[in-house]
Design a protein around this motif. Structure first.
Motif, mmCIF file in Angstrom:
data_model
loop_
_atom_site.group_PDB
_atom_site.id
_atom_site.type_symbol
_atom_site.label_atom_id
_atom_site.label_comp_id
_atom_site.label_asym_id
_atom_site.label_seq_id
_atom_site.Cartn_x
_atom_site.Cartn_y
_atom_site.Cartn_z
ATOM 1 N N HIS A 172 0.866 -1.186 0.000
ATOM 2 C CA HIS A 172 0.000 0.000 0.000
ATOM 3 C C HIS A 172 0.903 1.237 0.000
ATOM 4 O O HIS A 172 2.116 1.130 0.177
ATOM 5 N N ASP A 173 0.310 2.425 -0.177
ATOM 6 C CA ASP A 173 1.138 3.638 -0.289
ATOM 7 C C ASP A 173 0.992 4.593 0.892
ATOM 8 O O ASP A 173 1.653 5.632 0.933
ATOM 9 N N ASP A 174 0.097 4.293 1.865
ATOM 10 C CA ASP A 174 -0.110 5.119 3.070
ATOM 11 C C ASP A 174 -0.836 6.426 2.795
ATOM 12 O O ASP A 174 -1.057 7.209 3.730
ATOM 13 N N GLU A 175 -1.150 6.704 1.539
ATOM 14 C CA GLU A 175 -1.753 8.006 1.234
ATOM 15 C C GLU A 175 -3.140 8.144 1.847
ATOM 16 O O GLU A 175 -4.017 7.317 1.641
ATOM 17 N N LEU A 176 -3.295 9.186 2.638
ATOM 18 C CA LEU A 176 -4.557 9.564 3.241
ATOM 19 C C LEU A 176 -4.444 11.049 3.547
ATOM 20 O O LEU A 176 -3.361 11.529 3.882
ATOM 21 N N VAL A 181 4.543 12.457 6.510
ATOM 22 C CA VAL A 181 5.698 11.583 6.752
ATOM 23 C C VAL A 181 5.268 10.445 7.672
ATOM 24 O O VAL A 181 4.646 10.675 8.714
ATOM 25 N N ALA A 182 5.601 9.224 7.279
ATOM 26 C CA ALA A 182 5.329 8.051 8.112
ATOM 27 C C ALA A 182 6.565 7.744 8.959
ATOM 28 O O ALA A 182 7.696 8.013 8.537
ATOM 29 N N PHE A 183 6.357 7.179 10.143
ATOM 30 C CA PHE A 183 7.495 6.797 10.977
ATOM 31 C C PHE A 183 7.234 5.446 11.623
ATOM 32 O O PHE A 183 6.083 5.060 11.874
ATOM 33 N N ILE A 184 8.309 4.713 11.894
ATOM 34 C CA ILE A 184 8.259 3.448 12.622
ATOM 35 C C ILE A 184 9.452 3.401 13.565
ATOM 36 O O ILE A 184 10.586 3.614 13.138
ATOM 37 N N LEU A 201 10.361 -1.889 0.303
ATOM 38 C CA LEU A 201 10.045 -0.700 -0.493
ATOM 39 C C LEU A 201 9.957 -1.091 -1.969
ATOM 40 O O LEU A 201 10.823 -1.799 -2.485
ATOM 41 N N TYR A 202 8.923 -0.604 -2.645
ATOM 42 C CA TYR A 202 8.668 -0.957 -4.040
ATOM 43 C C TYR A 202 9.098 0.153 -5.000
ATOM 44 O O TYR A 202 8.883 1.351 -4.725
ATOM 45 N N ALA A 203 9.667 -0.249 -6.124
ATOM 46 C CA ALA A 203 9.856 0.669 -7.257
ATOM 47 C C ALA A 203 8.543 0.699 -8.035
ATOM 48 O O ALA A 203 7.760 -0.262 -7.988
ATOM 49 N N GLU A 228 8.679 9.661 3.278
ATOM 50 C CA GLU A 228 7.710 10.643 2.792
ATOM 51 C C GLU A 228 6.535 9.927 2.148
ATOM 52 O O GLU A 228 6.713 9.044 1.305
ATOM 53 N N VAL A 229 5.320 10.287 2.559
ATOM 54 C CA VAL A 229 4.111 9.696 1.985
ATOM 55 C C VAL A 229 3.821 10.391 0.656
ATOM 56 O O VAL A 229 3.692 11.610 0.586
ATOM 57 N N SER A 230 3.744 9.589 -0.402
ATOM 58 C CA SER A 230 3.579 10.162 -1.745
ATOM 59 C C SER A 230 2.855 9.158 -2.628
ATOM 60 O O SER A 230 2.606 8.014 -2.218
ATOM 61 N N PRO A 231 2.552 9.524 -3.868
ATOM 62 C CA PRO A 231 1.893 8.584 -4.784
ATOM 63 C C PRO A 231 2.743 7.362 -5.122
ATOM 64 O O PRO A 231 2.234 6.394 -5.675
ATOM 65 N N VAL A 232 4.053 7.397 -4.784
ATOM 66 C CA VAL A 232 4.913 6.258 -5.112
ATOM 67 C C VAL A 232 5.504 5.586 -3.873
ATOM 68 O O VAL A 232 6.395 4.747 -3.987
ATOM 69 N N SER A 233 4.989 5.916 -2.683
ATOM 70 C CA SER A 233 5.585 5.368 -1.455
ATOM 71 C C SER A 233 5.006 3.982 -1.119
ATOM 72 O O SER A 233 4.582 3.718 0.008
ATOM 73 N N PHE A 234 5.018 3.093 -2.099
ATOM 74 C CA PHE A 234 4.484 1.748 -1.894
ATOM 75 C C PHE A 234 5.445 0.914 -1.059
ATOM 76 O O PHE A 234 6.645 0.849 -1.353
ATOM 77 N N HIS A 235 4.905 0.258 -0.070
ATOM 78 C CA HIS A 235 5.718 -0.532 0.856
ATOM 79 C C HIS A 235 4.862 -1.631 1.463
ATOM 80 O O HIS A 235 3.634 -1.619 1.338
ATOM 81 N N GLN A 236 5.507 -2.568 2.121
ATOM 82 C CA GLN A 236 4.795 -3.613 2.849
ATOM 83 C C GLN A 236 5.632 -4.062 4.042
ATOM 84 O O GLN A 236 6.846 -3.842 4.074
ATOM 85 N N VAL A 237 4.973 -4.662 5.018
ATOM 86 C CA VAL A 237 5.679 -5.397 6.068
ATOM 87 C C VAL A 237 5.578 -6.859 5.663
ATOM 88 O O VAL A 237 4.481 -7.430 5.652
#
Length: 550
Positions: A172-176, A181-184, A201-203, A228-237
């Motif tokens: 998912h990209d976290d966009e809302l 900025v997301a943090f962990i 992290l996804y390209a 940084e949360v953006s249209p391309v910040s796709f990631h997963q756990v």
């Protein structure tokens, strides 16, 4: 007597005054105790280093790599920053971990994730939780805002998550709205990539859709990760594979002005096709004779109309089912992974590599005879021979009356017209009606042959919800005799924008599942977890998945 009363009254007044003073002192002490209850979290000294802050700010704005001491900024595939030893005091971090593990955690599970989450941390009063919250959304928020060159809001958005064996958070990209900025912050025991639970992290491609994982961050004790949360910040756990470790973390978002988003990519619709011209001999060859019996079809239709779903066990003839099951394991079939990862992840068979019997099974599901069979099972208009419902009968009556009126009108206007011309007019009218009916509704279908193994899933997404329509789903599984429900791979039906489960369809050998869904019903396949492969190499099952439209 008067003076005695006055003295008693004065003493009583003085006593009340003393009590008020004592009460104020108690309140003051209680307030002071509450204020001093919070333990101060000393953030890494890098936050106080002006030279380092300027260097990070410049690298972030230029999208270049930077590394100094415990701080590393990388901008591939999107800007993310790692700060090791984020809290200066080891004792503070240990106490923080202890407080977090003492919280109540709740199981969270849907199409996107499975893990345990704590109660809201915004107002928790535990001293180390409160201290960290103040440090993150106070001094550190100011530092981060200066690095980004934006004013971050004081909004507190933080929670605690526990990931254990088979827990996962998919792509998912976290966009809302408002998230910048997301943090962990990781509070984990010694951790290796083989334990799973990495932050992947996804390209992305030219359509801003995730393509592949290009970087994996392994959790590390007292390490803060920002991106940084953006249209391309796709990631997963990634799925946690360790059976004895707990991936504990604090996570949340710093809110501020969102980055500009390009128009969302819209996937082209899946091509549909009308039935193939095949007669009932195909049914007699493949389908269990009990389901070809008209009286039994009527019983099935009654049950289906009550619940809008049914499972027909032992649907194919035993020898046909066994033949296809064995053929599906042949190496000649080429399997192609379907994505993108924010919507789906499973394998689909290349049709030109299928063994003959598997192709024949696909042909059965697309055949005219099968469309008619489904009509008899469900009462849906999937074939022109399907009996019309009352509304359709009314429409046909209207058309017949209209044709009769037109014929009578024609006879009145043209006395002496030949029978041939009248018949021609009637035939033309019938042809027009047939053409119109064909244009209004041509039953169609689309389908594929899928293979499900560890890591497979489908997700709910906005595009699917926007294009939802009335449809009949068909699933016919193979190779799942030893498949267990705890492995995942089952199909969930849910109401749009709600988590409420409407129906779950579990994979069962040779059991034909039919589900009729409306525009407000969506479906997903639950993530196939590590349990499916931990005791048997290469365990997988297959299914024919079709959708039919009236």
């Amino acid at each position: 007597m008067l003076s005695k009363l006055f003295i008693n009254s004065a003493m009583s007044s003085k006593r009340r005054q003393v009590e008020c003073v004592n009460s104020d002192k108690k309140k003051k002490k209680k307030k002071e105790k509450k204020e001093t209850c919070e333990e101060t979290a000393e953030v890494s000294s890098v936050v106080e280093d002006e030279q380092l802050k300027s260097a990070v700010k410049e690298a972030w704005s230029r999208r270049t790599h930077y590394s100094q001491g415990d701080v590393e900024l990388d901008c591939h595939p999107f800007p993310h920053c790692v700060i090791k030893n984020f809290i200066s005091s080891e004792t503070f971090v240990e106490n923080l971990q202890s407080e977090l593990l003492g919280l109540n955690f709740h199981e969270k599970s849907n199409d996107l994730y499975k893990f345990k989450q704590s109660d809201d941390l915004r107002k928790r009063t535990e001293p180390h939780i409160a201290g960290l919250r103040s440090a993150l959304f106070g001094r550190f928020r100011s530092w981060l805002g200066e690095v980004l060159g934006v004013e971050l809001e004081p909004t507190v958005d933080i929670s605690c998550a526990r990931y254990e064996y088979t827990d996962v958070l998919l792509c998912h990209d976290d966009e809302l709205e408002g998230r910048r900025v997301a943090f962990i912050l990781y509070l984990v025991p010694p951790w290796q990539s083989s334990d799973g639970g990495t932050l992947d992290l996804y390209a992305t491609n030219s359509n801003f859709q995730p393509q592949s994982v290009v970087k994996s961050l392994v959790p590390s004790w007292n390490t803060l990760v920002l991106f940084e949360v953006s249209p391309v910040s796709f990631h997963q756990v990634s799925e946690v594979l360790s059976q004895d470790k707990c991936r504990l973390s604090l996570s949340g978002w710093f809110h501020g002005p969102s980055l500009e988003r390009p128009p969302r990519h819209v996937e082209p619709p899946v091509p549909r096709s009308p039935h193939l011209p095949r007669d009932e001999t195909l049914l007699l060859e493949w389908v269990n004779p009990v389901y070809v019996d008209i009286s039994y079809q009527e019983q099935i239709q009654e049950e289906f109309e009550d619940s809008s779903e049914i499972q027909l066990k032992d649907f194919l003839k035993e020898e046909k089912f066994r033949e296809v099951s064995e053929a599906l394991r042949l190496a000649q079939i080429q399997w192609v992974r379907r994505g993108p990862a924010n919507k789906r992840c499973y394998e689909v068979a290349s049709l030109d590599t299928l063994p003959q019997c598997v192709s024949a099974c696909l042909e059965l599901l697309r055949s005219e005879a099968f469309f008619l069979l489904l009509s008899n099972f469900t009462g849906l208009r999937l074939h022109y021979l399907c009996p019309a419902d009352d509304d359709d009968d009314d429409d046909e009556d209207k058309d017949e009356n209209k044709e009769k009126d037109m014929k009578e009108q024609g006879d009145a206007e043209a006395p002496g017209s030949s029978t041939e011309s009248s018949s021609a007019a009637a035939a033309a009218a019938a042809a027009t009606n047939k053409s119109r009916d064909s244009e209004l509704s041509t039953p169609e279908c689309c389908g594929e042959l899928r293979r499900w193994s560890h890591g497979g899933y489908t997700l709910l997404h906005d595009g699917e919800a926007a294009r939802a329509e009335y449809a009949l789903d068909l699933i016919l599984p193979f190779g799942c005799a030893d498949w267990q429900s705890e492995f995942g791979g089952f199909t969930y039906y849910v109401a749009n924008e709600e988590d409420e489960e409407l129906l779950t369809v579990y994979p069962e050998d040779n059991s034909l599942a039919l589900v009729y869904r409306d525009k407000e019903t969506l479906k997903f396949v639950k993530h196939v977890n590590h349990k499916s492969s931990c005791d048997s190499a290469g365990r997988a099952f297959y299914d024919f998945s079709f959708v039919y439209y009236e």
